[in-house]
Design a protein around this motif. Structure first.
Motif, PDB file in Angstrom:
ATOM      1  N   UNK A 133      14.730  36.511  34.756  1.00 15.58           N
ATOM      2  CA  UNK A 133      13.735  35.843  33.907  1.00 15.58           C
ATOM      3  C   UNK A 133      14.433  35.030  32.821  1.00 15.58           C
ATOM      4  N   UNK A 134      15.484  35.606  32.201  1.00 14.52           N
ATOM      5  CA  UNK A 134      16.243  34.876  31.176  1.00 14.52           C
ATOM      6  C   UNK A 134      16.876  33.616  31.766  1.00 14.52           C
ATOM      7  N   UNK A 135      17.366  33.713  33.009  1.00 12.64           N
ATOM      8  CA  UNK A 135      17.949  32.550  33.681  1.00 12.64           C
ATOM      9  C   UNK A 135      16.910  31.464  33.914  1.00 12.64           C
ATOM     10  N   UNK A 136      15.707  31.863  34.338  1.00 17.25           N
ATOM     11  CA  UNK A 136      14.633  30.890  34.555  1.00 17.25           C
ATOM     12  C   UNK A 136      14.204  30.228  33.256  1.00 17.25           C
ATOM     13  N   UNK A 137      14.219  30.988  32.153  1.00 14.31           N
ATOM     14  CA  UNK A 137      13.888  30.414  30.848  1.00 14.31           C
ATOM     15  C   UNK A 137      14.915  29.349  30.471  1.00 14.31           C
ATOM     16  N   UNK A 138      16.199  29.658  30.670  1.00 18.56           N
ATOM     17  CA  UNK A 138      17.259  28.681  30.353  1.00 18.56           C
ATOM     18  C   UNK A 138      17.106  27.437  31.219  1.00 18.56           C
ATOM     19  N   UNK A 139      16.841  27.616  32.521  1.00 20.96           N
ATOM     20  CA  UNK A 139      16.627  26.461  33.405  1.00 20.96           C
ATOM     21  C   UNK A 139      15.450  25.620  32.945  1.00 20.96           C
ATOM     22  N   UNK A 140      14.383  26.302  32.524  1.00 18.65           N
ATOM     23  CA  UNK A 140      13.192  25.597  32.039  1.00 18.65           C
ATOM     24  C   UNK A 140      13.523  24.774  30.796  1.00 18.65           C
ATOM     25  N   UNK A 145      14.520  19.631  28.277  1.00 20.49           N
ATOM     26  CA  UNK A 145      15.362  18.802  27.409  1.00 20.49           C
ATOM     27  C   UNK A 145      15.793  17.539  28.137  1.00 20.49           C
ATOM     28  N   UNK A 146      16.138  17.658  29.428  1.00 22.03           N
ATOM     29  CA  UNK A 146      16.567  16.494  30.209  1.00 22.03           C
ATOM     30  C   UNK A 146      15.445  15.483  30.361  1.00 22.03           C
ATOM     31  N   UNK A 147      14.224  15.984  30.582  1.00 20.93           N
ATOM     32  CA  UNK A 147      13.081  15.098  30.786  1.00 20.93           C
ATOM     33  C   UNK A 147      12.396  14.702  29.485  1.00 20.93           C
ATOM     34  N   UNK A 148      12.788  15.342  28.382  1.00 21.64           N
ATOM     35  CA  UNK A 148      12.131  15.130  27.072  1.00 21.64           C
ATOM     36  C   UNK A 148      10.628  15.389  27.165  1.00 21.64           C
ATOM     37  N   UNK A 149      10.277  16.418  27.956  1.00 22.35           N
ATOM     38  CA  UNK A 149       8.878  16.796  28.133  1.00 22.35           C
ATOM     39  C   UNK A 149       8.804  18.317  28.063  1.00 22.35           C
TER      40      UNK A 149
END
Length: 201
Positions: A133-140, A145-149
């Motif tokens: 879950x922590x990994x998915x949060x970091x990916x999110x 941040x990459x999409x600025x959305x």
């Protein structure tokens, strides 16, 4: 609601097994193992379906065969009454869901709640699920941040779904001085100190 060394899912599996008890009155141990065997079968189906959606039918058959033949997975997830059994089922459910609804794609409110609910179920299986879950949060966060959305509404719905199902873990630990996390952290510290001592000697 929980135990000091793992969440409550294994107790639910044991309760289901006791419900099968009258069918196996001569050998009640078989009744306790039946939910693990059934959930492992379900996990293999979900895993093969996720693989089919990502890589095709041939890869799905291979994934199912490997899952059936892997002795450690089969014993821990399909035969013994261990937290690994519900963990494997929910991990396979998560993969199946992600194969149908990629992380970077758009989702309806209901799908966001579903995703959060699956993460909540994962929290109730075994503490290793919290690392995923922590990994998915970091990916999110990285994707946002990459999409600025930042998609705050979607994030709030996922968090709500997660809390709606994982609350027994947090309630039990809150009432017992966060004993589970202290115990797990203590085991990690003990292992580190053992490694350090053995390297010095």
């Amino acid at each position: 609601l929980s135990y000091f060394d793992h969440p409550l899912a294994v107790a639910l599996w044991a309760s289901l097994g006791q419900g099968f008890g009258p069918l196996f009155s001569a050998q009640p141990v078989r009744a306790l193992r039946l939910p693990s065997l059934l959930s492992y079968t379900g996990a293999l189906w979900l895993l093969s379906e996720a693989t089919r959606l990502w890589f095709g039918r041939r890869a799905a058959l291979l994934a199912c065969a490997l899952g059936s033949l892997a002795p450690l997975l089969f014993v821990c997830g399909g035969l013994l009454l261990l937290p690994d059994s519900p963990l494997l089922l929910v991990l396979s459910l998560l993969l199946w869901w992600l194969a149908r609804h990629p992380l970077h794609g758009s989702r309806s409110s209901w799908q966001s709640l579903q995703f959060g609910g699956i993460l909540g179920l994962l929290s109730l299986c075994k503490y290793q699920g919290l690392l995923l879950i922590a990994t998915l949060v970091v990916l999110r966060l990285l994707e946002s941040w990459r999409r600025r959305s930042w998609r705050w509404r979607d994030t709030a719905l996922i968090a709500s779904g997660w809390l709606m199902l994982s609350w027994p873990l947090w309630l039990w630990n809150g009432l017992h001085g966060w004993r589970s996390f202290a115990f797990q952290a203590g085991r990690t510290a003990d292992r580190k100190s053992t490694r350090l001592n053995s390297s010095h000697s």
